[in-house]
Write a protein that holds these residues in place. Sequence first.
Motif, PDB file in Angstrom:
ATOM      1  N   LEU A  99      -7.186  -0.272 -41.967  1.00 26.52           N
ATOM      2  CA  LEU A  99      -6.473  -0.577 -43.212  1.00 26.52           C
ATOM      3  C   LEU A  99      -7.343  -0.348 -44.442  1.00 26.52           C
ATOM      4  O   LEU A  99      -7.114  -0.931 -45.492  1.00 26.52           O
ATOM      5  CB  LEU A  99      -5.975  -2.023 -43.177  1.00 26.52           C
ATOM      6  N   GLU A 125       1.871   6.842 -45.467  1.00 32.33           N
ATOM      7  CA  GLU A 125       1.494   7.630 -44.296  1.00 32.33           C
ATOM      8  C   GLU A 125       0.177   8.341 -44.591  1.00 32.33           C
ATOM      9  O   GLU A 125      -0.011   8.893 -45.673  1.00 32.33           O
ATOM     10  CB  GLU A 125       2.584   8.652 -43.986  1.00 32.33           C
ATOM     11  N   ASP A 129      -1.830   7.176 -39.207  1.00 31.91           N
ATOM     12  CA  ASP A 129      -0.696   6.326 -38.851  1.00 31.91           C
ATOM     13  C   ASP A 129       0.297   6.241 -40.014  1.00 31.91           C
ATOM     14  O   ASP A 129       0.048   6.741 -41.106  1.00 31.91           O
ATOM     15  CB  ASP A 129      -1.216   4.925 -38.512  1.00 31.91           C
ATOM     16  N   TYR A 131       2.156   3.215 -42.135  1.00 33.61           N
ATOM     17  CA  TYR A 131       1.980   1.796 -42.402  1.00 33.61           C
ATOM     18  C   TYR A 131       3.145   1.286 -43.226  1.00 33.61           C
ATOM     19  O   TYR A 131       3.585   1.944 -44.163  1.00 33.61           O
ATOM     20  CB  TYR A 131       0.694   1.541 -43.198  1.00 33.61           C
ATOM     21  N   CYS A 149       2.174  -1.247 -38.193  1.00 34.86           N
ATOM     22  CA  CYS A 149       1.776   0.130 -37.923  1.00 34.86           C
ATOM     23  C   CYS A 149       2.371   0.546 -36.581  1.00 34.86           C
ATOM     24  O   CYS A 149       2.789  -0.288 -35.794  1.00 34.86           O
ATOM     25  CB  CYS A 149       0.254   0.258 -37.831  1.00 34.86           C
ATOM     26  N   ARG A 150       2.352   1.837 -36.321  1.00 36.16           N
ATOM     27  CA  ARG A 150       2.782   2.317 -35.013  1.00 36.16           C
ATOM     28  C   ARG A 150       1.702   2.127 -33.971  1.00 36.16           C
ATOM     29  O   ARG A 150       1.986   1.868 -32.812  1.00 36.16           O
ATOM     30  CB  ARG A 150       3.148   3.797 -35.076  1.00 36.16           C
ATOM     31  N   ARG A 152      -1.120   0.031 -34.081  1.00 36.22           N
ATOM     32  CA  ARG A 152      -1.889  -1.210 -34.124  1.00 36.22           C
ATOM     33  C   ARG A 152      -0.934  -2.399 -34.159  1.00 36.22           C
ATOM     34  O   ARG A 152       0.207  -2.265 -34.582  1.00 36.22           O
ATOM     35  CB  ARG A 152      -2.786  -1.271 -35.369  1.00 36.22           C
ATOM     36  N   THR A 154       0.630  -5.887 -35.543  1.00 41.73           N
ATOM     37  CA  THR A 154       0.935  -6.396 -36.870  1.00 41.73           C
ATOM     38  C   THR A 154      -0.091  -7.449 -37.269  1.00 41.73           C
ATOM     39  O   THR A 154      -0.587  -8.195 -36.437  1.00 41.73           O
ATOM     40  CB  THR A 154       2.343  -7.018 -36.867  1.00 41.73           C
TER      41      THR A 154
END
Length: 164
Positions: A99, A125, A129, A131, A149-150, A152, A154
């Motif tokens: 992040l 994006e 990833d 976000y 995220c796709r 990771r 939440t």
Amino acid sequence: MKKYVFLIVLAALTAFSCTVSEQTRQSRAEKKALLAQTIRQQVDERQYEIIVRQAFPLGGTPIMLTTPYSLTIIGDSINSYLPYFGRAWNVPYGGGKALNFTGHIREYYSTWVSDQQVRIAIIVENDEDIYQYDVEVFLNGSAYINVSCRNRQTIGFSGEMRGI
């Protein structure tokens, strides 16, 4: 005679403290109204920074943050400087950016839920990833950020909004 002087002094002090108390209430109300107006303006102009103080990993215990982390929005760009705690599935070797990145906002929505709260959805994006930042800001300055995220788990953050 001394009793009367004491009572007069006591009455004067009581009257003075009531006046000071009323002025303090007015000044607090003015500060609160000014803060609310500033937050509304910052959200409308998309120029604000949220300083996070606590992280909420999914399935973990809350973590107090000692380093100053933040999420900054300026127009259509985002600067995400947030820690990540949790599981990751498909990330670059070494963990990648997580992040911590600067990027271009793909979608931005803000909705006033009540006269005291606004919800903001931001989709970003980058090469790692996609976000989604779901942000709730209250007019007292407190804020909550939820990042999905796709690749990771939440994670959530709480903190306070300040101007840039």
